[in-house]
Design a protein around this motif. Structure first.
Motif, PDB file in Angstrom:
ATOM      1  N   ARG A  67       0.856  -1.171   0.000  1.00  0.00           N
ATOM      2  CA  ARG A  67       0.000   0.000   0.000  1.00  0.00           C
ATOM      3  C   ARG A  67       0.897   1.228   0.000  1.00  0.00           C
ATOM      4  NH1 ARG A  67      -5.321   1.449   0.456  1.00  0.00           N
ATOM      5  NH2 ARG A  67      -5.759  -0.678  -0.162  1.00  0.00           N
ATOM      6  N   GLY A  70      -2.147   5.348   0.316  1.00  0.00           N
ATOM      7  CA  GLY A  70      -3.550   4.965   0.355  1.00  0.00           C
ATOM      8  C   GLY A  70      -4.021   4.124  -0.817  1.00  0.00           C
ATOM      9  N   ARG A  71      -3.096   3.790  -1.734  1.00  0.00           N
ATOM     10  CA  ARG A  71      -3.478   3.000  -2.905  1.00  0.00           C
ATOM     11  C   ARG A  71      -2.802   1.636  -2.875  1.00  0.00           C
ATOM     12  NH1 ARG A  71      -7.008   4.906  -7.099  1.00  0.00           N
ATOM     13  NH2 ARG A  71      -7.438   7.049  -6.518  1.00  0.00           N
TER      14      ARG A  71
END
Ligand code: AMP
Ligand code: FE
Ligand code: FE
Ligand code: ZN
Length: 297
Positions: A67, A70-71
């Motif tokens: 991660r 946040g992706r």
């Protein structure tokens, strides 16, 4: 020489068991395949045995869920020592989080009026040691709540949809050193793909290269021609290995036929050389299963 460095078996979210996968690879005329299931080494043993029997080259690997900002971001690791405990423990932690979120996803789906249970998801994925949203998607398809995996993701499971629940995933800054310490070769999977394209800019790739990232998976169906062109420039500037692969998931994903994208032989040579160097630097000799079983032709 045809080389496909990213394929999934039913030990994660592919639909074929490792032996069947290798059989398909042989019949498709592939010379080398890397098995890269999500967050698990569980398919290696069967894949190596099948590869030996069929005379197909097999590179044991893993696709680590990470991660960043946040992706979701995927890191391929080739030839890591599966016995290196810290990496194994990190993968176990990700898998535990995968398991724990299933009831939470089910709860959300039920709240949205869908008929679905944890049991049927688990029952439908018995070969998998790494449970993913595709297994939940398959259960939704069996129930008639979606036509296929893609629709199940688009309506229910993708980020921002009603059934989405995140899972634990390390940062690439944490995962890359773990892969190196295991003597493996870290390569960024589909860096400008669906989930990661927004956050993985050139500066991020440079930062990760500084940490030991060895390559970029550029020839991947998620990348259009201009994206590939831009990434080739980045790879050239940072002296990174360039790979291409199908990201095959068996019948689970359309457009990902085995060998639909491939890696150049000289890039594989670089990767294997890097694996030897990383194993030596990590003080880890070539492991029996981790030595590439491949035939030059
Ligand atoms: P997870 O590992 O549980 O986060 O699920 C991610 C996996 O789901 C990816 O590796 C893909 O195989 C699959 N996937 C992600 N998005 C889609 C989509 N829109 N349609 C079909 N499969 C998808
Ligand atoms: Fe997948
Ligand atoms: Fe991926
Ligand atoms: Zn993949």
């Amino acid at each position: 020489m045809r080389i496909d460095l990213h394929v999934h078996s039913n030990r994660s979210d592919g639909t074929d068991d490792p032996a069947t996968l290798l059989d398909h690879a042989a019949r498709t005329g592939l010379d080398v395949v890397a098995l890269t299931d999500h967050d698990t080494f569980a398919g290696w043993e069967q894949a190596v045995a099948a590869a030996r029997r069929l005379g197909v080259g097999l590179i044991p690997g893993v696709e680590i869920s990470c991660r960043y900002a946040g992706r979701s971001l995927h890191l391929l690791a080739y030839l890591p020592d599966a016995d290196y405990a810290p990496l194994d423990a990190e993968l176990a932690r990700i898998r535990a989080s995968r398991d724990e979120r299933v009831p939470q996803v089910v709860e959300r789906l039920v709240r949205n009026g869908l008929d679905i249970t944890v049991e049927e998801i688990v029952d439908g994925s018995t070969a998998a040691t790494s449970l993913g949203r595709p297994h939940i998607a398959d259960a939704l398809v069996r129930r008639g709540h979606a036509a296929d995996r893609r629709e199940a993701f688009d309506r229910w499971l993708a980020e921002g949809r009603p059934g989405y629940v995140g899972k634990y995933a390390p940062s690439p800054q944490a995962a890359i050193p773990l892969v190196l310490a295991a003597g493996g070769v870290p390569v960024l999977a589909h860096p400008r793909g669906r989930a990661s394209r927004v956050v993985v800019d050139d500066a991020v790739i440079a930062e990760l290269a500084e940490l030991g990232l060895a390559g970029l998976e550029i020839d991947h169906i998620d990348h259009d021609a201009p994206t590939r062109q831009a990434l080739r420039l980045v790879a050239a500037n940072l002296d990174l290995i360039v790979t291409g692969s199908s990201d095959h998931h068996g019948a689970g994903k359309i457009g990902h036929a085995l060998g639909c994208e491939t890696t150049a032989p000289e890039q594989l040579e670089r990767l294997l050389e890097q694996a030897r160097a990383n194993a030596t630097a990590a003080g880890r000799g070539a492991q029996p299963v981790a030595s590439p079983v491949w035939r030059a032709s």
